[in-house]
Scaffold this motif. Structure first.
Motif, PDB file in Angstrom:
ATOM      1  N   ILE A  36      32.716  32.795  35.156  1.00 50.76           N
ATOM      2  CA  ILE A  36      32.927  33.082  36.572  1.00 50.76           C
ATOM      3  C   ILE A  36      31.567  33.236  37.229  1.00 50.76           C
ATOM      4  O   ILE A  36      30.828  34.175  36.939  1.00 50.76           O
ATOM      5  CB  ILE A  36      33.784  34.351  36.771  1.00 50.76           C
ATOM      6  N   LYS A  44      32.987  38.297  41.982  1.00 51.51           N
ATOM      7  CA  LYS A  44      33.070  37.862  40.574  1.00 51.51           C
ATOM      8  C   LYS A  44      33.512  38.981  39.642  1.00 51.51           C
ATOM      9  O   LYS A  44      34.392  38.784  38.813  1.00 51.51           O
ATOM     10  CB  LYS A  44      31.707  37.346  40.091  1.00 51.51           C
ATOM     11  N   SER A  45      32.891  40.144  39.756  1.00 47.63           N
ATOM     12  CA  SER A  45      33.181  41.244  38.839  1.00 47.63           C
ATOM     13  C   SER A  45      34.602  41.747  39.004  1.00 47.63           C
ATOM     14  O   SER A  45      35.311  41.982  38.011  1.00 47.63           O
ATOM     15  CB  SER A  45      32.198  42.402  39.060  1.00 47.63           C
ATOM     16  N   ALA A  48      36.911  39.141  37.557  1.00 45.86           N
ATOM     17  CA  ALA A  48      36.847  39.169  36.089  1.00 45.86           C
ATOM     18  C   ALA A  48      37.644  40.351  35.533  1.00 45.86           C
ATOM     19  O   ALA A  48      38.362  40.205  34.531  1.00 45.86           O
ATOM     20  CB  ALA A  48      35.399  39.233  35.624  1.00 45.86           C
ATOM     21  N   LEU A  63      34.901  41.044  27.888  1.00 41.63           N
ATOM     22  CA  LEU A  63      34.391  40.901  29.248  1.00 41.63           C
ATOM     23  C   LEU A  63      32.913  41.265  29.254  1.00 41.63           C
ATOM     24  O   LEU A  63      32.540  42.387  28.918  1.00 41.63           O
ATOM     25  CB  LEU A  63      35.175  41.801  30.199  1.00 41.63           C
ATOM     26  N   ILE A 122      35.195  36.422  28.662  1.00 40.22           N
ATOM     27  CA  ILE A 122      35.021  36.239  30.100  1.00 40.22           C
ATOM     28  C   ILE A 122      33.574  36.602  30.384  1.00 40.22           C
ATOM     29  O   ILE A 122      33.164  37.748  30.183  1.00 40.22           O
ATOM     30  CB  ILE A 122      35.948  37.167  30.919  1.00 40.22           C
ATOM     31  N   GLU A 124      30.854  36.731  33.340  1.00 40.26           N
ATOM     32  CA  GLU A 124      30.757  36.644  34.789  1.00 40.26           C
ATOM     33  C   GLU A 124      29.379  37.046  35.264  1.00 40.26           C
ATOM     34  O   GLU A 124      28.771  37.953  34.729  1.00 40.26           O
ATOM     35  CB  GLU A 124      31.839  37.499  35.457  1.00 40.26           C
TER      36      GLU A 124
END
Length: 193
Positions: A36, A44-45, A48, A63, A122, A124
């Motif tokens: 991301i 973004k955060s 995510a 993450l 993930i 990001e």
């Protein structure tokens, strides 16, 4: 992941997360990699975290925020290179790996965290999506938002810590966008008002 919120930002984030979750299911892998990317304050955060909280597969995703890897305010490229070397490549090869968190206050590496290839990732942050990282990702997301909204959100979140560095960071974002055209590498674009 249904909400009755009338907040346009919250609704856009929920719609974006739903699209990403559908794309993750479509990949049909047990350990997909989701990147991301987007400029500071784009969302973004939050996006995510929504995806991680609603992960559609067995096991919790790993993450990882690039904010934890950038070695300071001039370190966008170095942080992304670290993610590529220490997280994405080993994960793609099925190898257990570790990465070290950057301590912004002490300006040095801190504790290590493990990344297991059995679980999804993930990743990001600004700069996440370039030709090298894109080859190792299953779902590639570009988050866009108008600059005034992004700046307001980023400065509300990080305040005086980020304010003196906004232009310096934006110049690195501009360079990343010119060199890598992350929007074109994305499989999904999420627009946040």
């Amino acid at each position: 992941m249904h909400s009755r919120s009338s907040d346009p930002v919250a609704l856009a984030l929920q719609r974006g997360a739903a699209s990403i979750l559908d794309a993750i299911v479509d990949v049909a892998a047990s350990n997909p990699v989701v990147l991301i990317d987007g400029r500071a304050g784009a969302g973004k955060s939050t996006l995510a975290r929504l995806v991680a909280a609603n992960w559609p597969l067995a096991g919790q995703p790993q993450l990882i925020a690039l904010d934890s890897l950038y070695p300071g305010w001039d370190g966008m490229d170095a942080g992304v290179e670290c993610a590529l070397h220490d997280i994405l490549r080993p994960h793609a090869r099925g190898l257990l790996s570790t990465w070290r968190r950057w301590d912004w206050e002490l300006e040095m590496e801190a504790e290590a965290s493990a990344v297991t290839p059995a679980l999804g990732v993930i990743l990001e942050g600004c700069g996440a999506l370039n030709p090298a990282t894109a080859r190792l990702a299953d779902v590639r997301v570009w988050v866009q938002s108008p600059e005034p909204a992004r700046k307001r959100r980023a400065l509300e979140r990080d305040g005086d810590t980020f304010r003196p560095h906004w232009d310096r960071w934006a110049a690195q974002e501009d360079s990343h966008i010119r060199r890598h055209d992350p929007h074109e590498l994305a499989t999904l674009t999420v627009t946040i008002p």
